[in-house]
Design an enzyme around this catalytic site. Structure first.
Site, PDB file in Angstrom:
ATOM      1  N   ASN A 163      39.124   2.417 -42.203  1.00 54.99           N
ATOM      2  CA  ASN A 163      40.479   2.904 -41.899  1.00 54.99           C
ATOM      3  C   ASN A 163      41.193   1.945 -40.958  1.00 54.99           C
ATOM      4  OD1 ASN A 163      42.600   4.710 -42.054  1.00 54.99           O
ATOM      5  ND2 ASN A 163      41.912   5.904 -40.291  1.00 54.99           N
ATOM      6  N   SER A 213      39.211  16.346 -29.244  1.00 54.29           N
ATOM      7  CA  SER A 213      40.598  16.662 -29.619  1.00 54.29           C
ATOM      8  C   SER A 213      40.983  18.059 -29.169  1.00 54.29           C
ATOM      9  CB  SER A 213      40.727  16.554 -31.148  1.00 54.29           C
ATOM     10  OG  SER A 213      41.956  17.100 -31.588  1.00 54.29           O
ATOM     11  N   TYR A 237      37.406  18.958 -39.957  1.00 53.57           N
ATOM     12  CA  TYR A 237      37.606  17.891 -38.950  1.00 53.57           C
ATOM     13  C   TYR A 237      37.464  18.473 -37.540  1.00 53.57           C
ATOM     14  CZ  TYR A 237      40.156  15.245 -35.500  1.00 53.57           C
ATOM     15  OH  TYR A 237      40.513  14.627 -34.337  1.00 53.57           O
ATOM     16  N   LYS A 286      34.425  18.107 -34.301  1.00 59.42           N
ATOM     17  CA  LYS A 286      34.644  17.817 -32.870  1.00 59.42           C
ATOM     18  C   LYS A 286      33.938  18.868 -32.016  1.00 59.42           C
ATOM     19  CE  LYS A 286      37.202  14.169 -33.336  1.00 59.42           C
ATOM     20  NZ  LYS A 286      36.632  12.850 -32.984  1.00 59.42           N
ATOM     21  N   LEU A 342      53.332  12.641 -37.679  1.00 58.10           N
ATOM     22  CA  LEU A 342      54.788  12.622 -37.526  1.00 58.10           C
ATOM     23  C   LEU A 342      55.350  11.249 -37.203  1.00 58.10           C
ATOM     24  CD1 LEU A 342      57.541  14.035 -37.248  1.00 58.10           C
ATOM     25  CD2 LEU A 342      56.945  14.567 -34.880  1.00 58.10           C
TER      26      LEU A 342
HETATM   27  C1  WQD Z   1      52.844  16.909 -35.386  1.00 63.29           C
HETATM   28  C2  WQD Z   1      54.011  17.823 -35.695  1.00 63.29           C
HETATM   29  C3  WQD Z   1      53.957  18.823 -37.880  1.00 63.29           C
HETATM   30  C4  WQD Z   1      54.536  15.157 -40.185  1.00 63.29           C
HETATM   31  C5  WQD Z   1      46.918  16.162 -35.936  1.00 63.29           C
HETATM   32  C6  WQD Z   1      45.485  16.610 -35.783  1.00 63.29           C
HETATM   33  C7  WQD Z   1      44.997  16.249 -34.415  1.00 63.29           C
HETATM   34  C8  WQD Z   1      45.182  14.775 -34.217  1.00 63.29           C
HETATM   35  C9  WQD Z   1      46.653  14.417 -34.316  1.00 63.29           C
HETATM   36  C10 WQD Z   1      43.322  13.423 -34.919  1.00 63.29           C
HETATM   37  C11 WQD Z   1      53.586  19.093 -36.433  1.00 63.29           C
HETATM   38  C12 WQD Z   1      55.161  17.896 -37.725  1.00 63.29           C
HETATM   39  C13 WQD Z   1      54.357  16.053 -39.129  1.00 63.29           C
HETATM   40  C14 WQD Z   1      55.745  15.218 -40.971  1.00 63.29           C
HETATM   41  C15 WQD Z   1      56.502  17.043 -39.591  1.00 63.29           C
HETATM   42  N1  WQD Z   1      44.456  14.051 -35.202  1.00 63.29           N
HETATM   43  N2  WQD Z   1      55.332  16.961 -38.850  1.00 63.29           N
HETATM   44  N3  WQD Z   1      56.679  16.169 -40.630  1.00 63.29           N
HETATM   45  O1  WQD Z   1      49.081  18.105 -36.782  1.00 63.29           O
HETATM   46  O2  WQD Z   1      49.749  18.095 -34.307  1.00 63.29           O
HETATM   47  O3  WQD Z   1      47.701  16.900 -35.028  1.00 63.29           O
HETATM   48  O4  WQD Z   1      47.058  14.792 -35.654  1.00 63.29           O
HETATM   49  O5  WQD Z   1      42.737  13.356 -33.890  1.00 63.29           O
HETATM   50  O6  WQD Z   1      43.633  16.565 -34.321  1.00 63.29           O
HETATM   51  O7  WQD Z   1      45.429  18.010 -35.922  1.00 63.29           O
HETATM   52  O8  WQD Z   1      49.902  15.990 -35.647  1.00 63.29           O
HETATM   53  O9  WQD Z   1      51.586  14.278 -36.243  1.00 63.29           O
HETATM   54  O10 WQD Z   1      50.474  15.630 -38.112  1.00 63.29           O
HETATM   55  O11 WQD Z   1      52.129  16.735 -36.617  1.00 63.29           O
HETATM   56  O12 WQD Z   1      57.378  17.886 -39.308  1.00 63.29           O
HETATM   57  O13 WQD Z   1      55.965  14.456 -41.945  1.00 63.29           O
HETATM   58  O14 WQD Z   1      54.913  17.139 -36.569  1.00 63.29           O
HETATM   59  O15 WQD Z   1      54.341  20.011 -38.559  1.00 63.29           O
HETATM   60  O16 WQD Z   1      54.367  20.164 -35.959  1.00 63.29           O
HETATM   61  P1  WQD Z   1      49.154  17.398 -35.482  1.00 63.29           P
HETATM   62  P2  WQD Z   1      51.015  15.586 -36.725  1.00 63.29           P
END
Ligand code: WQD
Length: 343
Positions: free
Chosen positions: A39, A129, A154, A158, A205
């Site tokens: 990755n 996490s 996942y 952890k 995001l």
């Molecule tokens: C953040 C917010 C989405 C994408 C995950 C894992 C966590 C860690 C970090 C590994 C949420 C919103 C997202 C998009 C959106 N991973 N979003 N549109 O889900 O909080 O955490 O990643 O260690 O363990 O659970 O992060 O960045 O995916 O989402 O609106 O295209 O952004 O709904 O509210 P998340 P994320």
């Protein structure tokens, strides 16, 4: 500066791993990376060298193979600490392919723990996490919050990993460990020489947002604005990746200090500030002057409504604080994205 101890960073060409290698080298540590490049790209090692002027020893290898790890410890003696980032980390993928996640994430840890007493490794920092907390009953969340049943394989890896470390030490293993529970790591190194390298369509995001802003991806979909939050979008604790990396160096120093601390310590690593999706988009646009084409869509299955950290313990015990302003982090993320387009 005299070189400090030799540290093994597993998954060290990954996103958080590479930023941690930079900070370890800046602190004077002799860093060895092992990574299977599943990755990440080998060019990350070049980026690290450009930033620090020191090329870390890089071993391409898979930590799920015990013999690979033993050969590394025999070939590169004197490793005193391990920071373990090597793990699969996509929540959605883990639901579709749980065996891959349990095998990769748990066998990697078991192999590392197996090697530590034999090769005189004193401490391991484990990349955990906030996902272990599930949907919190209240925010901000500190380390005493209950661990809830995992909402994905996942997240379960952890939780299980933390228990494996505790049980191994409770059984008398001559090692110590610090478990770092990250909230949402974002951004890139200020040099724009290393950053997040999502493969395919970004799940997280910020990389999706910067790709949308760069016009290399369709508009960003905001996954729901019908949540019980001030602007209806989900709230998270977004932490600058370099601030996060610095916490790992402090944790490693604490493990190797010989001071009399608990043999397993846990720290939440966050800013203590919750930001909604819409607020993050505004922060990016304010910081860069670049518009993020986005639309409001429906909720994403499994998303937590709101979670942010109470970082008091890390602030007071580790003497660490996430201090990069969100706008600066957004500018670093954008500079990194632009550097990717030029390649
Ligand atoms: C953040 C917010 C989405 C994408 C995950 C894992 C966590 C860690 C970090 C590994 C949420 C919103 C997202 C998009 C959106 N991973 N979003 N549109 O889900 O909080 O955490 O990643 O260690 O363990 O659970 O992060 O960045 O995916 O989402 O609106 O295209 O952004 O709904 O509210 P998340 P994320």
């Amino acid at each position: 500066m005299a070189t400090k101890e030799r540290i093994l960073v597993t998954g060290g060409t990954g996103y958080i791993g590479s930023h941690t290698v930079v900070e370890l080298q800046k602190a004077g540590y002799d860093v060895v990376i092992i990574d299977n490049l599943s990755n990440s790209e080998p060019t990350v090692v070049d980026g690290i060298e450009k930033i620090t002027g020191i090329r870390p020893i890089f071993v391409e290898g898979d930590c799920t193979d015990l013999e690979t790890l033993r050969r590394l410890f025999l070939k590169l003696p004197g490793i005193k600490g391990i920071i373990n980032f090597a793990a699969s980390k996509a929540v959605g993928e883990s639901v579709k392919n749980p065996i891959l996640y349990y095998r990769n994430n748990l066998v990697t840890l078991l192999n590392l723990l197996d090697c530590m007493p034999e090769f005189g490794v004193k401490g391991i920092v484990f990349s955990s996490s906030c996902t272990v907390y599930g949907e919190p009953d209240m925010n901000p969340i500190d380390e005493t919050a209950p661990i809830k049943p995992a909402t994905s394989p996942y997240g379960n890896t952890k939780q299980i990993s933390e228990e494996i470390i505790r049980d191994f030490i409770r059984a008398g293993a001559p090692i110590k460990s610090i478990l770092l529970r990250y909230f949402n790591p974002i951004g890139a190194h200020e040099s724009a020489l290393i950053g997040e390298l999502p493969i395919g369509v970004p799940q997280n995001l910020v990389p999706y947002m910067t790709q949308a802003a760069a016009g290399i991806r369709g508009e960003l979909t905001v996954f729901g604005t019908d949540y019980n939050t001030p602007d209806g979008s989900c709230i998270r604790d977004y932490i600058d990746v370099t601030d996060l990396a610095r916490a790992h160096v402090i944790a490693m120093e604490r493990l190797l200090s010989g001071e009399d601390h608990d043999s397993v310590e846990v720290f939440n690593l966050g800013t203590g500030r919750g930001l909604s999706v819409l607020e993050l988009i505004s922060a990016f646009e304010r910081a860069t002057g670049v518009h993020v084409p986005h639309t409001i869509g429906k909720r994403r299955e499994g998303d937590i409504e709101q979670i942010w950290a109470d970082p008091k313990k890390a602030n007071e015990v580790l003497g660490w604080k996430a201090e990069t302003p969100i706008e600066e982090t957004m500018r670093h993320a954008w500079a990194w994205q632009q550097s990717r387009i030029k390649r």
